[in-house]
Design an enzyme around this catalytic site. Structure first.
Site, PDB file in Angstrom:
ATOM      1  NE  ARG A 148      -4.086  -2.437   0.511  1.00  0.00           N
ATOM      2  CZ  ARG A 148      -3.525  -3.641   0.360  1.00  0.00           C
ATOM      3  NH1 ARG A 148      -2.529  -3.920  -0.577  1.00  0.00           N
ATOM      4  NH2 ARG A 148      -4.603  -4.377   0.740  1.00  0.00           N
ATOM      5  CB  SER A 160      -8.842  -0.084   5.024  1.00  0.00           C
ATOM      6  OG  SER A 160      -9.152  -1.211   4.260  1.00  0.00           O
ATOM      7  CD  GLU A 172      -5.425   2.092   2.654  1.00  0.00           C
ATOM      8  OE1 GLU A 172      -5.351   0.929   3.091  1.00  0.00           O
ATOM      9  OE2 GLU A 172      -6.363   2.270   1.858  1.00  0.00           O
TER      10      GLU A 172
HETATM   11  P1  FAD Z   1      -8.353   9.845  -4.909  1.00  0.00           P
HETATM   12  O1  FAD Z   1      -8.882   9.611  -3.357  1.00  0.00           O
HETATM   13  O2  FAD Z   1      -8.899  10.919  -5.512  1.00  0.00           O
HETATM   14  O3  FAD Z   1      -6.771  10.173  -4.500  1.00  0.00           O
HETATM   15  C1  FAD Z   1      -5.910   9.417  -3.876  1.00  0.00           C
HETATM   16  C2  FAD Z   1      -4.548   9.774  -3.812  1.00  0.00           C
HETATM   17  O4  FAD Z   1      -4.091   9.791  -5.117  1.00  0.00           O
HETATM   18  C3  FAD Z   1      -4.444  11.485  -3.520  1.00  0.00           C
HETATM   19  O5  FAD Z   1      -3.167  11.539  -2.843  1.00  0.00           O
HETATM   20  C4  FAD Z   1      -4.222  12.147  -5.074  1.00  0.00           C
HETATM   21  O6  FAD Z   1      -3.554  13.347  -4.928  1.00  0.00           O
HETATM   22  C5  FAD Z   1      -3.562  11.150  -5.638  1.00  0.00           C
HETATM   23  N1  FAD Z   1      -3.937  11.124  -7.123  1.00  0.00           N
HETATM   24  C6  FAD Z   1      -5.254  10.719  -7.755  1.00  0.00           C
HETATM   25  N2  FAD Z   1      -5.113  10.929  -8.995  1.00  0.00           N
HETATM   26  C7  FAD Z   1      -3.866  11.300  -9.315  1.00  0.00           C
HETATM   27  C8  FAD Z   1      -3.321  11.448 -10.530  1.00  0.00           C
HETATM   28  N3  FAD Z   1      -3.807  11.286 -11.775  1.00  0.00           N
HETATM   29  N4  FAD Z   1      -1.908  11.600 -10.386  1.00  0.00           N
HETATM   30  C9  FAD Z   1      -1.175  11.934  -9.315  1.00  0.00           C
HETATM   31  N5  FAD Z   1      -1.808  11.680  -8.110  1.00  0.00           N
HETATM   32  C10 FAD Z   1      -3.191  11.273  -8.110  1.00  0.00           C
HETATM   33  N6  FAD Z   1      -7.705   0.462  -1.748  1.00  0.00           N
HETATM   34  C11 FAD Z   1      -7.211  -0.755  -1.779  1.00  0.00           C
HETATM   35  O7  FAD Z   1      -5.843  -0.501  -2.540  1.00  0.00           O
HETATM   36  N7  FAD Z   1      -7.571  -1.805  -2.064  1.00  0.00           N
HETATM   37  C12 FAD Z   1      -9.132  -2.195  -1.835  1.00  0.00           C
HETATM   38  O8  FAD Z   1      -9.582  -2.874  -1.895  1.00  0.00           O
HETATM   39  C13 FAD Z   1      -9.855  -0.758  -1.639  1.00  0.00           C
HETATM   40  N8  FAD Z   1     -11.260  -0.948  -1.263  1.00  0.00           N
HETATM   41  C14 FAD Z   1     -11.888   0.168  -1.154  1.00  0.00           C
HETATM   42  C15 FAD Z   1     -13.034   0.343  -1.070  1.00  0.00           C
HETATM   43  C16 FAD Z   1     -13.930   1.281  -0.809  1.00  0.00           C
HETATM   44  C17 FAD Z   1     -15.374   1.327  -0.398  1.00  0.00           C
HETATM   45  C18 FAD Z   1     -13.439   2.609  -0.654  1.00  0.00           C
HETATM   46  C19 FAD Z   1     -14.085   3.903  -0.503  1.00  0.00           C
HETATM   47  C20 FAD Z   1     -11.985   2.704  -1.045  1.00  0.00           C
HETATM   48  C21 FAD Z   1     -11.138   1.510  -1.138  1.00  0.00           C
HETATM   49  N9  FAD Z   1      -9.761   1.583  -1.431  1.00  0.00           N
HETATM   50  C22 FAD Z   1      -9.243   0.479  -1.690  1.00  0.00           C
HETATM   51  C23 FAD Z   1      -9.122   2.649  -1.619  1.00  0.00           C
HETATM   52  C24 FAD Z   1      -9.094   3.651  -2.853  1.00  0.00           C
HETATM   53  O9  FAD Z   1     -10.416   2.896  -3.584  1.00  0.00           O
HETATM   54  C25 FAD Z   1      -8.081   3.444  -3.810  1.00  0.00           C
HETATM   55  O10 FAD Z   1      -6.987   4.179  -2.866  1.00  0.00           O
HETATM   56  C26 FAD Z   1      -8.156   4.245  -5.015  1.00  0.00           C
HETATM   57  O11 FAD Z   1      -6.997   3.909  -5.673  1.00  0.00           O
HETATM   58  C27 FAD Z   1      -8.286   5.551  -4.957  1.00  0.00           C
HETATM   59  O12 FAD Z   1      -8.529   6.288  -6.300  1.00  0.00           O
HETATM   60  P2  FAD Z   1      -9.252   7.549  -6.212  1.00  0.00           P
HETATM   61  O13 FAD Z   1      -9.338   7.929  -7.702  1.00  0.00           O
HETATM   62  O14 FAD Z   1     -10.396   7.829  -5.703  1.00  0.00           O
HETATM   63  O15 FAD Z   1      -8.151   8.742  -5.705  1.00  0.00           O
HETATM   64  P1  NAP Z   2     -10.200 -10.166   4.958  1.00  0.00           P
HETATM   65  O1  NAP Z   2     -10.318 -11.045   4.117  1.00  0.00           O
HETATM   66  O2  NAP Z   2     -11.459 -10.317   6.222  1.00  0.00           O
HETATM   67  O3  NAP Z   2      -8.818 -10.201   5.872  1.00  0.00           O
HETATM   68  C1  NAP Z   2      -8.510  -9.817   6.841  1.00  0.00           C
HETATM   69  C2  NAP Z   2      -7.019  -9.089   6.896  1.00  0.00           C
HETATM   70  O4  NAP Z   2      -6.239 -10.116   7.013  1.00  0.00           O
HETATM   71  C3  NAP Z   2      -6.740  -8.215   5.772  1.00  0.00           C
HETATM   72  O5  NAP Z   2      -6.257  -7.075   5.959  1.00  0.00           O
HETATM   73  C4  NAP Z   2      -5.891  -9.086   4.876  1.00  0.00           C
HETATM   74  O6  NAP Z   2      -4.648  -8.087   4.616  1.00  0.00           O
HETATM   75  C5  NAP Z   2      -5.135 -10.250   5.852  1.00  0.00           C
HETATM   76  N1  NAP Z   2      -5.256 -11.510   5.327  1.00  0.00           N
HETATM   77  C6  NAP Z   2      -6.494 -12.583   5.238  1.00  0.00           C
HETATM   78  N2  NAP Z   2      -6.036 -13.525   4.667  1.00  0.00           N
HETATM   79  C7  NAP Z   2      -4.701 -13.447   4.178  1.00  0.00           C
HETATM   80  C8  NAP Z   2      -3.513 -14.128   3.560  1.00  0.00           C
HETATM   81  N3  NAP Z   2      -3.876 -15.615   3.236  1.00  0.00           N
HETATM   82  N4  NAP Z   2      -2.325 -13.839   3.611  1.00  0.00           N
HETATM   83  C9  NAP Z   2      -2.215 -12.651   3.851  1.00  0.00           C
HETATM   84  N5  NAP Z   2      -3.098 -11.677   4.404  1.00  0.00           N
HETATM   85  C10 NAP Z   2      -4.260 -12.080   4.729  1.00  0.00           C
HETATM   86  O7  NAP Z   2     -10.095  -8.665   4.387  1.00  0.00           O
HETATM   87  P2  NAP Z   2     -11.227  -7.785   4.243  1.00  0.00           P
HETATM   88  O8  NAP Z   2     -11.201  -6.837   5.302  1.00  0.00           O
HETATM   89  O9  NAP Z   2     -12.463  -8.314   3.932  1.00  0.00           O
HETATM   90  O10 NAP Z   2     -10.643  -7.251   2.833  1.00  0.00           O
HETATM   91  C11 NAP Z   2     -10.577  -8.170   1.589  1.00  0.00           C
HETATM   92  C12 NAP Z   2      -9.269  -7.429   0.750  1.00  0.00           C
HETATM   93  O11 NAP Z   2      -9.925  -6.102   0.250  1.00  0.00           O
HETATM   94  C13 NAP Z   2      -8.117  -7.559   1.678  1.00  0.00           C
HETATM   95  O12 NAP Z   2      -7.098  -7.670   0.580  1.00  0.00           O
HETATM   96  C14 NAP Z   2      -8.031  -5.836   1.699  1.00  0.00           C
HETATM   97  O13 NAP Z   2      -6.550  -5.315   1.834  1.00  0.00           O
HETATM   98  C15 NAP Z   2      -8.773  -4.985   0.515  1.00  0.00           C
HETATM   99  N6  NAP Z   2      -9.685  -4.038   1.067  1.00  0.00           N
HETATM  100  C16 NAP Z   2      -8.876  -2.899   1.170  1.00  0.00           C
HETATM  101  C17 NAP Z   2      -9.462  -1.732   1.397  1.00  0.00           C
HETATM  102  C18 NAP Z   2      -8.771  -0.412   1.369  1.00  0.00           C
HETATM  103  O14 NAP Z   2      -9.452   0.579   1.518  1.00  0.00           O
HETATM  104  N7  NAP Z   2      -7.577  -0.496   1.119  1.00  0.00           N
HETATM  105  C19 NAP Z   2     -10.865  -1.625   1.747  1.00  0.00           C
HETATM  106  C20 NAP Z   2     -11.780  -3.058   1.650  1.00  0.00           C
HETATM  107  C21 NAP Z   2     -10.801  -4.126   1.177  1.00  0.00           C
HETATM  108  P3  NAP Z   2      -4.561  -7.389   3.261  1.00  0.00           P
HETATM  109  O15 NAP Z   2      -5.445  -6.358   3.758  1.00  0.00           O
HETATM  110  O16 NAP Z   2      -2.983  -7.190   3.085  1.00  0.00           O
HETATM  111  O17 NAP Z   2      -5.021  -8.008   1.998  1.00  0.00           O
END
Ligand code: FAD
Ligand code: NAP
Length: 353
Positions: A171, A247, A348
């Site tokens: 991340r 998250s 995050e």
């Molecule tokens: P923004 O929120 O608009 O921007 C995020 C950052 O990126 C800011 O710092 C901004 O300045 C920068 N940025 C945006 N566009 C550009 C560009 N063109 N050039 C340079 N910088 C830029 N993330 C995960 O990794 N895994 C997940 O499973 C995941 N699940 C999510 C679930 C939900 C319900 C929500 C709401 C979010 C989730 N996220 C997850 C977080 C999010 O979706 C990601 O981080 C996504 O990439 C953000 O995209 P955005 O276009 O909305 O970026």
């Molecule tokens: P989950 O499957 O309930 O797992 C809970 C946590 O345990 C997660 O954080 C995941 O790490 C870790 N995990 C589970 N199984 C694993 C494995 N086999 N090896 C390594 N790590 C393991 O998670 P969840 O909350 O429902 O989310 C599902 C996936 O979507 C996850 O990968 C999560 O990162 C992603 N997600 C991200 C966001 C965001 O905003 N960043 C939001 C929603 C969901 P990791 O998080 O490293 O995968």
């Protein structure tokens, strides 16, 4: 001439629906339009912050910035062999639509990343990941322009970073670190496979597929995508219905020694070895839940989602809840986790105040 909106409400620009105003907002579809915007704004007292769909940001209520969105969508094929295809995807493209389009075209790899909100341009910023798959596995390069620094009208220098230049981590990337707000990403080159090689290691995913189809072997790409979508929809609040930014806290990475200390005290604590290192990952959701915050309501409609302890939700959008109220609630959680476990939770989403 491109129109720059001044004193722009931010509420519809962030999925947390936080209230406030940005000094300026502009949408550009090309580098020429970007140049026009920069010419219009270079004497203004605000800096530039790139924005996508606002799903991973906490925007302050009085932002002295120009929020800049790169809107161009779509992709073109830039290389193809019998085994692979490489796409150049415009940064304004919606990520989930790209994933579905790739699956339809039998270009594989992105299935586990279905339904992640946001744009392709933002995906490299935190190296989006889910269910054991991360963006950097497919990135060939990331292109864009360096943004001029405060109050200058210098031309924007273009860049193309290879995957190793991007310093992708868990991340994380160079764009969250030393290049934060220094570049506007305009396209990402992704190399996908024509052979389906599913990643089914996460228990949540394999259990779901097992229940649905009796077995994991023979799962189709579409079934895998549908499974990811169904699991996410069952656990995660839809930002259009209940404002959130996914998250709110990153999982905590600890040393082997620290992990041992915690495991001795909390034998039920989940932990996962981090690949190619001696460190361990502890899910932030478990830490927050142990401190009693899952489903808890704070003041002003800010709270923790009842199914996901690391998702903060804003039920007070209509009452103009602001970033400072959200961050103060987040701090209460961080302090509780620090007090009980001695671990520091890192936020995050990117914070702009
Ligand atoms: P923004 O929120 O608009 O921007 C995020 C950052 O990126 C800011 O710092 C901004 O300045 C920068 N940025 C945006 N566009 C550009 C560009 N063109 N050039 C340079 N910088 C830029 N993330 C995960 O990794 N895994 C997940 O499973 C995941 N699940 C999510 C679930 C939900 C319900 C929500 C709401 C979010 C989730 N996220 C997850 C977080 C999010 O979706 C990601 O981080 C996504 O990439 C953000 O995209 P955005 O276009 O909305 O970026
Ligand atoms: P989950 O499957 O309930 O797992 C809970 C946590 O345990 C997660 O954080 C995941 O790490 C870790 N995990 C589970 N199984 C694993 C494995 N086999 N090896 C390594 N790590 C393991 O998670 P969840 O909350 O429902 O989310 C599902 C996936 O979507 C996850 O990968 C999560 O990162 C992603 N997600 C991200 C966001 C965001 O905003 N960043 C939001 C929603 C969901 P990791 O998080 O490293 O995968």
């Amino acid at each position: 001439m491109k129109i720059v909106e001044e004193n722009r409400s931010i509420r519809d620009l962030n999925t947390l629906k936080l209230a406030g105003t940005a000094a300026a907002y502009a949408e550009v579809h090309s580098r020429n339009e970007l140049t026009e915007v920069l010419q219009q704004t270079h004497r203004k007292p605000y800096r530039i912050v790139p924005l996508g769909e606002g799903s991973n940001v906490v925007l302050g209520s009085m932002l002295n910035v120009l929020l800049l969105r790169y809107m161009k969508q779509g992709f073109k094929v830039i290389d193809e062999s019998t085994e692979h295809i490489t796409l150049r995807v415009a940064a304004g493209q919606n990520w989930h639509q790209l994933v579905m389009h790739c699956v339809q075209n039998e270009w594989y790899g992105l299935e586990n990343l279905a339904l992640i909100p946001g744009t392709v341009g933002a995906a490299p910023i935190q190296n989006i990941g889910a269910y054991g798959v991360e963006l950097n596995q497919f990135v060939v390069s990331v292109s864009g322009v360096f943004l001029p620094q405060h109050n200058t009208n210098q031309a924007c220098e273009v860049f193309q970073f290879s995957v190793s230049d991007c310093h992708f981590g868990y991340r994380n990337s160079i764009f969250r670190g030393e290049l934060r707000d220094r570049v506007l990403i305009t396209s990402v080159d992704l190399k996908l496979s024509k052979k389906f090689n599913p990643e089914l290691g996460y228990p949540a995913l394999s259990d779901f597929l097992h229940n649905e189809y009796g077995s994991n072997s023979g799962v189709t790409p579409r079934q895998l995508c549908d499974a990811v979508i169904a699991i996410r929809q069952s656990k995660l609040p839809d930002p259009d219905v209940l404002p959130n930014a996914g998250s709110f806290f990153k999982n905590v990475i600890v040393s082997e020694k620290e992990n041992h200390r915690l495991k001795t005290k909390y034998p039920d604590m989940p932990c996962f070895p981090v690949e190619n290192s001696t460190h361990y990952k502890i899910p932030a959701a478990w830490l927050v839940e142990q401190c009693g915050f899952k489903g808890r309501q704070g003041e002003n409609g800010i709270g923790v989602h009842e199914k996901q302890a690391i998702v903060l939700v804003n039920r007070g959008a209509e009452d103009n809840v602001t970033a400072s109220e959200l961050l103060s609630f987040a701090k209460t959680i961080q302090q509780a986790v620090s007090g009980r476990f001695g671990l520091e939770l890192e936020i995050e989403p990117q914070i702009y105040e």
